[in-house]
Design an enzyme around this catalytic site. Structure first.
Site, PDB file in Angstrom:
ATOM      1  CD  GLU A  90     -17.605 -24.313   0.227  1.00 32.31           C
ATOM      2  OE1 GLU A  90     -16.784 -24.208   1.313  1.00 32.31           O
ATOM      3  OE2 GLU A  90     -17.734 -24.916  -0.605  1.00 32.31           O
ATOM      4  CB  CYS A 105     -17.728 -16.318   5.189  1.00 32.36           C
ATOM      5  SG  CYS A 105     -17.151 -16.322   3.341  1.00 32.36           S
ATOM      6  CB  CYS A 112     -20.586 -18.376  -8.977  1.00 35.60           C
ATOM      7  SG  CYS A 112     -20.477 -16.464  -9.403  1.00 35.60           S
ATOM      8  CB  CYS A 116     -13.750 -15.456 -11.076  1.00 33.50           C
ATOM      9  SG  CYS A 116     -14.636 -14.285 -11.052  1.00 33.50           S
ATOM     10  CB  CYS A 119     -13.546 -18.389  -8.173  1.00 30.62           C
ATOM     11  SG  CYS A 119     -14.730 -18.629  -6.995  1.00 30.62           S
ATOM     12  N   GLY A 172     -21.247 -17.799  -4.737  1.00 30.60           N
ATOM     13  CA  GLY A 172     -22.217 -17.157  -5.603  1.00 30.60           C
ATOM     14  C   GLY A 172     -21.821 -15.418  -5.597  1.00 30.60           C
ATOM     15  CD  GLU A 173     -21.443 -10.571  -7.476  1.00 21.96           C
ATOM     16  OE1 GLU A 173     -20.332 -10.724  -7.581  1.00 21.96           O
ATOM     17  OE2 GLU A 173     -22.153  -9.423  -6.941  1.00 21.96           O
ATOM     18  CB  SER A 204     -17.595  -9.861  -1.235  1.00 17.24           C
ATOM     19  OG  SER A 204     -16.325  -9.973  -2.288  1.00 17.24           O
ATOM     20  CB  SER A 227     -13.662  -9.588  -6.102  1.00 16.88           C
ATOM     21  OG  SER A 227     -14.132 -10.102  -5.013  1.00 16.88           O
ATOM     22  CG  LEU A 228      -9.359  -4.188  -8.660  1.00 19.84           C
ATOM     23  CD1 LEU A 228     -10.660  -3.531  -9.576  1.00 19.84           C
ATOM     24  CD2 LEU A 228      -8.458  -3.100  -8.108  1.00 19.84           C
ATOM     25  CG  ASN A 303      -6.726 -21.013  -0.568  1.00 21.15           C
ATOM     26  OD1 ASN A 303      -5.754 -21.880  -0.178  1.00 21.15           O
ATOM     27  ND2 ASN A 303      -7.547 -20.601   0.251  1.00 21.15           N
ATOM     28  CB  CYS A 346     -14.554 -18.839  -2.894  1.00 17.02           C
ATOM     29  SG  CYS A 346     -15.898 -18.491  -3.584  1.00 17.02           S
TER      30      CYS A 346
HETATM   31  N1  SAH Z   1     -18.875 -13.223  -5.964  1.00 18.36           N
HETATM   32  C1  SAH Z   1     -18.468 -12.286  -4.932  1.00 18.36           C
HETATM   33  C2  SAH Z   1     -18.476 -13.170  -3.747  1.00 18.36           C
HETATM   34  C3  SAH Z   1     -17.652 -14.344  -3.678  1.00 18.36           C
HETATM   35  S1  SAH Z   1     -16.231 -14.951  -3.742  1.00 18.36           S
HETATM   36  C4  SAH Z   1     -17.076 -11.847  -5.318  1.00 18.36           C
HETATM   37  O1  SAH Z   1     -16.488 -12.076  -6.205  1.00 18.36           O
HETATM   38  O2  SAH Z   1     -16.474 -10.841  -4.383  1.00 18.36           O
HETATM   39  C5  SAH Z   1     -15.236 -14.096  -2.252  1.00 18.36           C
HETATM   40  C6  SAH Z   1     -13.865 -13.588  -2.542  1.00 18.36           C
HETATM   41  O3  SAH Z   1     -12.979 -14.989  -2.685  1.00 18.36           O
HETATM   42  C7  SAH Z   1     -13.707 -12.692  -3.674  1.00 18.36           C
HETATM   43  O4  SAH Z   1     -12.818 -11.810  -3.350  1.00 18.36           O
HETATM   44  C8  SAH Z   1     -12.896 -13.791  -4.702  1.00 18.36           C
HETATM   45  O5  SAH Z   1     -12.161 -13.434  -5.581  1.00 18.36           O
HETATM   46  C9  SAH Z   1     -11.983 -14.628  -3.707  1.00 18.36           C
HETATM   47  N2  SAH Z   1     -11.606 -15.795  -4.173  1.00 18.36           N
HETATM   48  C10 SAH Z   1     -12.125 -16.826  -4.911  1.00 18.36           C
HETATM   49  N3  SAH Z   1     -11.494 -17.811  -5.221  1.00 18.36           N
HETATM   50  C11 SAH Z   1     -10.220 -17.673  -4.723  1.00 18.36           C
HETATM   51  C12 SAH Z   1      -8.959 -18.281  -4.366  1.00 18.36           C
HETATM   52  N4  SAH Z   1      -8.710 -19.689  -4.940  1.00 18.36           N
HETATM   53  N5  SAH Z   1      -7.954 -17.800  -3.893  1.00 18.36           N
HETATM   54  C13 SAH Z   1      -8.104 -16.552  -3.102  1.00 18.36           C
HETATM   55  N6  SAH Z   1      -9.593 -15.956  -3.073  1.00 18.36           N
HETATM   56  C14 SAH Z   1     -10.460 -16.306  -3.772  1.00 18.36           C
END
Ligand code: SAH
Length: 358
Positions: A90, A105, A112, A116, A119, A172-173, A204, A227-228, A303, A346
């Site tokens: 998507e 985006c 992935c 996380c 996610c 994905g990363e 990102s 993404s911290l 989310n 995401c």
């Molecule tokens: N792998 C990369 C890019 C994909 S995720 C990364 O980690 O940055 C894109 C962003 O969406 C990241 O900042 C991720 O932490 C965030 N994200 C993923 N799931 C989410 C959720 N349920 N609510 C809010 N942000 C989310």
């Protein structure tokens, strides 16, 4: 290479010459493709028939088919694309505030590896990397969609201009698919290609240090978002398992190196999860970790993801958290995760299944 949209202009020129065509034809094809959004080589009426046939027979013209699209009340458009192998990915178009333009985006992988906790994509596991052509096509097809749904008579130039910014923040990363991402950035960023401009492109990452280092040398114009989500190793390792490999101290050093090489401010993404990482003490920890870095902090209320108990922070907790960051002198904004109603976060459109049933 098989996909037309995976070629840089110079590469296509070399390929055409190998095939016995004049090199300048590459520029004409690029012009049709990226300035006119020609949907078929048949439209390229200044090319000889033999070349149009060759394109049809030897290169994949479209890498994606539109499977489903959803529009939210806030203008967000979420696309579900089908790849040639039947897998789906998507991407999202986010309207920019105060303008008619969009930020695209896009996804960099099918699934992935990083898993996380919060996610949706992370829960699906990894299937494969996307090719550069498949990444470029997400933007290209989105532009075509805008053109076809725009007001009649609207030019391709207009719909192309509508997509002003690009973020690799879909599934994905991106830094685990570095070469293909770099190729896509070059095609989408270059003047002969889609012409977004690399300064308006952001990658990102969850914190792939070798990728961050490479990026700072090879794509210094491209923006970096990290993404911290936690400034404490124990908690971060739970939320972002990659932290066990590249921890906060190592990341801090890598970001300092990135800043020294590029001079570009880094975006720090922090999804606020109720009573997990949104306490005032955790905001102060974040401030401590940010010391020595030039950053912009994006706070995003989580989310909720299917099958997970985690929820987004309340408005009052978000405000308190934000205040601590801003009082410490760091620019910070709360970014509402837009398009919630179409599940634009995401990996969440795919999660609902193509028919939209949950
Ligand atoms: N792998 C990369 C890019 C994909 S995720 C990364 O980690 O940055 C894109 C962003 O969406 C990241 O900042 C991720 O932490 C965030 N994200 C993923 N799931 C989410 C959720 N349920 N609510 C809010 N942000 C989310």
């Amino acid at each position: 290479m098989k996909e037309l949209k995976g070629y840089k202009a110079a590469e296509l020129e070399a390929r055409l010459q190998q095939e016995g065509f004049a090199g300048y034809r590459a520029r004409q094809i690029f012009n049709w493709l990226y300035s006119n959004l020609a949907a078929d080589p048949k439209e390229m009426n200044n090319l000889p028939q033999r070349l149009k046939d060759w394109l049809q027979e030897n290169l994949i013209y479209h890498s994606l088919d539109l499977e489903e699209e959803k529009r939210a009340g806030d203008g967000t458009i979420n696309f579900l694309w089908k790849l040639k192998d039947g897998r789906t990915i998507e991407s999202v178009l986010l309207p920019q505030r105060d303008s008619e333009n969009y930020t695209a985006c896009i996804s960099s992988q099918v699934g992935c590896q990083l898993a996380c906790k919060f996610c949706a994509t992370g829960q699906q596991g990894w299937e494969r990397d996307l090719t550069a052509g498949e990444m470029v096509d997400q933007v290209w097809q989105s532009a075509l969609y805008l053109k076809s749904t725009g007001s009649p008579g609207e030019k391709a130039e207009k719909s192309k201009r509508d997509i002003r910014n690009l973020v690799f923040m879909g599934m994905g990363e991106p830094l685990l698919n570095y070469q293909a991402v770099r190729q896509a950035v070059e095609i989408l960023g270059s003047e002969t290609g889609f012409n977004i401009g690399s300064r308006r492109i952001t990658i990102s990452t969850a914190g792939i240090i070798p990728g961050i280092k490479k990026m700072s040398r090879e794509m210094p114009q491209v923006g970096l978002a990290l993404s911290l989500h936690a400034a404490d190793n124990k908690l971060r390792s739970r939320l972002v398992p990659l932290n066990k490999k590249y921890n906060l101290q190592q990341l801090h050093r890598a970001l300092q190196e990135y800043l020294a090489n590029t001079g570009r401010r880094i975006t720090v993404e922090y999804a606020l999860i109720h009573e997990v990482n949104d306490r005032e003490e955790q905001a102060r920890q974040l401030v401590g970790w940010l010391k020595g870095l030039t950053v912009f902090v994006n706070l995003i209320p989580l989310n909720p993801v299917k099958g997970q108990k985690l929820t987004g922070s309340s408005a009052s907790r978000i405000e308190k958290f934000k205040k601590i960051i801003s009082q410490a002198g760091y620019p910070v904004q709360v970014r509402q995760s837009r398009g919630q109603e179409v599940k634009a976060a995401c990996g969440q459109l795919k999660e609902t299944g193509a028919d939209g049933n949950e």
